[in-house]
Design a protein around this motif. Sequence first.
Motif, PDB file in Angstrom:
ATOM      1  N   THR A 139      12.829  -9.774   3.916  1.00 26.61           N
ATOM      2  CA  THR A 139      12.447 -10.498   5.125  1.00 26.61           C
ATOM      3  C   THR A 139      10.965 -10.832   5.056  1.00 26.61           C
ATOM      4  O   THR A 139      10.154  -9.988   4.661  1.00 26.61           O
ATOM      5  CB  THR A 139      12.733  -9.654   6.383  1.00 26.61           C
ATOM      6  N   ALA A 140      10.630 -12.054   5.434  1.00 26.35           N
ATOM      7  CA  ALA A 140       9.225 -12.485   5.455  1.00 26.35           C
ATOM      8  C   ALA A 140       9.020 -13.460   6.600  1.00 26.35           C
ATOM      9  O   ALA A 140       9.948 -14.154   7.017  1.00 26.35           O
ATOM     10  CB  ALA A 140       8.836 -13.152   4.141  1.00 26.35           C
ATOM     11  N   ALA A 141       7.795 -13.493   7.083  1.00 21.75           N
ATOM     12  CA  ALA A 141       7.428 -14.442   8.136  1.00 21.75           C
ATOM     13  C   ALA A 141       6.630 -15.578   7.517  1.00 21.75           C
ATOM     14  O   ALA A 141       5.871 -15.371   6.575  1.00 21.75           O
ATOM     15  CB  ALA A 141       6.604 -13.749   9.216  1.00 21.75           C
ATOM     16  N   GLY A 142       6.818 -16.750   8.052  1.00 23.81           N
ATOM     17  CA  GLY A 142       6.044 -17.917   7.636  1.00 23.81           C
ATOM     18  C   GLY A 142       5.616 -18.687   8.867  1.00 23.81           C
ATOM     19  O   GLY A 142       6.329 -18.713   9.875  1.00 23.81           O
ATOM     20  N   SER A 143       4.442 -19.278   8.805  1.00 19.99           N
ATOM     21  CA  SER A 143       3.978 -20.057   9.951  1.00 19.99           C
ATOM     22  C   SER A 143       3.636 -21.465   9.508  1.00 19.99           C
ATOM     23  O   SER A 143       3.446 -21.733   8.325  1.00 19.99           O
ATOM     24  CB  SER A 143       2.763 -19.391  10.608  1.00 19.99           C
ATOM     25  N   ALA A 147       7.290 -12.743  -4.213  1.00 17.76           N
ATOM     26  CA  ALA A 147       6.243 -11.799  -4.624  1.00 17.76           C
ATOM     27  C   ALA A 147       6.709 -10.358  -4.418  1.00 17.76           C
ATOM     28  O   ALA A 147       6.477  -9.498  -5.276  1.00 17.76           O
ATOM     29  CB  ALA A 147       4.957 -12.073  -3.847  1.00 17.76           C
ATOM     30  N   GLU A 148       7.346 -10.089  -3.307  1.00 15.28           N
ATOM     31  CA  GLU A 148       7.836  -8.740  -3.016  1.00 15.28           C
ATOM     32  C   GLU A 148       8.981  -8.347  -3.940  1.00 15.28           C
ATOM     33  O   GLU A 148       9.026  -7.226  -4.454  1.00 15.28           O
ATOM     34  CB  GLU A 148       8.287  -8.655  -1.560  1.00 15.28           C
ATOM     35  N   ALA A 149       9.911  -9.255  -4.186  1.00 20.45           N
ATOM     36  CA  ALA A 149      11.082  -8.951  -5.009  1.00 20.45           C
ATOM     37  C   ALA A 149      10.721  -8.826  -6.492  1.00 20.45           C
ATOM     38  O   ALA A 149      11.454  -8.186  -7.238  1.00 20.45           O
ATOM     39  CB  ALA A 149      12.145 -10.032  -4.815  1.00 20.45           C
ATOM     40  N   ALA A 150       9.611  -9.402  -6.902  1.00 17.53           N
ATOM     41  CA  ALA A 150       9.195  -9.327  -8.300  1.00 17.53           C
ATOM     42  C   ALA A 150       8.501  -8.013  -8.612  1.00 17.53           C
ATOM     43  O   ALA A 150       8.370  -7.625  -9.758  1.00 17.53           O
ATOM     44  CB  ALA A 150       8.263 -10.487  -8.637  1.00 17.53           C
ATOM     45  N   ALA A 151       8.034  -7.322  -7.588  1.00 16.61           N
ATOM     46  CA  ALA A 151       7.255  -6.080  -7.805  1.00 16.61           C
ATOM     47  C   ALA A 151       8.139  -4.927  -8.205  1.00 16.61           C
ATOM     48  O   ALA A 151       9.282  -4.861  -8.027  1.00 16.61           O
ATOM     49  CB  ALA A 151       6.475  -5.736  -6.540  1.00 16.61           C
ATOM     50  N   GLU A 198       6.504 -15.385  -0.243  1.00 18.25           N
ATOM     51  CA  GLU A 198       6.230 -13.970   0.049  1.00 18.25           C
ATOM     52  C   GLU A 198       7.392 -13.095  -0.446  1.00 18.25           C
ATOM     53  O   GLU A 198       7.168 -12.027  -1.016  1.00 18.25           O
ATOM     54  CB  GLU A 198       6.031 -13.757   1.551  1.00 18.25           C
ATOM     55  N   ILE A 199       8.600 -13.551  -0.229  1.00 21.70           N
ATOM     56  CA  ILE A 199       9.781 -12.803  -0.668  1.00 21.70           C
ATOM     57  C   ILE A 199       9.803 -12.707  -2.175  1.00 21.70           C
ATOM     58  O   ILE A 199      10.079 -11.633  -2.746  1.00 21.70           O
ATOM     59  CB  ILE A 199      11.072 -13.452  -0.105  1.00 21.70           C
ATOM     60  N   THR A 252      10.968 -16.338  10.975  1.00 21.78           N
ATOM     61  CA  THR A 252      11.247 -15.182  10.131  1.00 21.78           C
ATOM     62  C   THR A 252      12.443 -15.530   9.264  1.00 21.78           C
ATOM     63  O   THR A 252      13.461 -16.025   9.759  1.00 21.78           O
ATOM     64  CB  THR A 252      11.549 -13.943  10.995  1.00 21.78           C
ATOM     65  N   VAL A 253      12.290 -15.284   7.963  1.00 27.21           N
ATOM     66  CA  VAL A 253      13.322 -15.630   6.990  1.00 27.21           C
ATOM     67  C   VAL A 253      13.830 -14.347   6.342  1.00 27.21           C
ATOM     68  O   VAL A 253      13.026 -13.531   5.873  1.00 27.21           O
ATOM     69  CB  VAL A 253      12.765 -16.576   5.904  1.00 27.21           C
ATOM     70  N   THR A 254      15.134 -14.165   6.312  1.00 26.67           N
ATOM     71  CA  THR A 254      15.759 -13.044   5.616  1.00 26.67           C
ATOM     72  C   THR A 254      16.709 -13.624   4.581  1.00 26.67           C
ATOM     73  O   THR A 254      17.561 -14.455   4.920  1.00 26.67           O
ATOM     74  CB  THR A 254      16.538 -12.143   6.601  1.00 26.67           C
ATOM     75  N   VAL A 255      16.529 -13.235   3.331  1.00 22.33           N
ATOM     76  CA  VAL A 255      17.425 -13.683   2.265  1.00 22.33           C
ATOM     77  C   VAL A 255      17.962 -12.473   1.517  1.00 22.33           C
ATOM     78  O   VAL A 255      17.291 -11.452   1.404  1.00 22.33           O
ATOM     79  CB  VAL A 255      16.760 -14.651   1.256  1.00 22.33           C
TER      80      VAL A 255
END
Length: 171
Positions: A81-85, A167-171, A164-165, A96-99
């Motif tokens: 989940t990530a927020a984008g503006s 970046a988080e999923a690649a870590a 953002e997702i 807010t996006v959840t994939v």
Amino acid sequence: MIRTTAVPRPLRAGAAVLGVAGMIALAGCSATDTASTSATGGTADTGGAGTTGSSTPSGAGAQGSAGSADGTSTYADGTYTAAGSYATPESVEQITVTVTLQDDVITDVEVTGNPTKRESQEYQSRFIGGIADVVVGQDIDSISVSRVAGSSLTSGGFNQAIDEIKAEAAA
């Protein structure tokens, strides 16, 4: 004595046509319309792009997996989940996006918004209603939407959240 040379009318008219054609070509170069994935529909909202976002992985399977075409995944399987503006002419809006990712492919998407303006509510609603048809089943690296169901600014917030997702999923 200063000497001037008159330019024949046909040349002036040709230069004017070329100038107008150049302006039209440049007008087509918009930052919000440069995307590889889009859906059609209605009129687009216009304005700037967003600048903030955050992501949080959740659910089982956020540890990693293998299975893309070359035998390895770039991103860990899981739900993120990530927020984008994004900026509109009237306000700054956030979604807010959840994939859910499996083998780098988006298997599910949910977008929620909290619009501050009536017009933003309309565009976010259109976007939310059409985004699954555009991104589910696609490799997350190929996702960059420009307009979904007539909403182009909401796409900027969505793309920001996807970055953002990733970046988080690649870590």
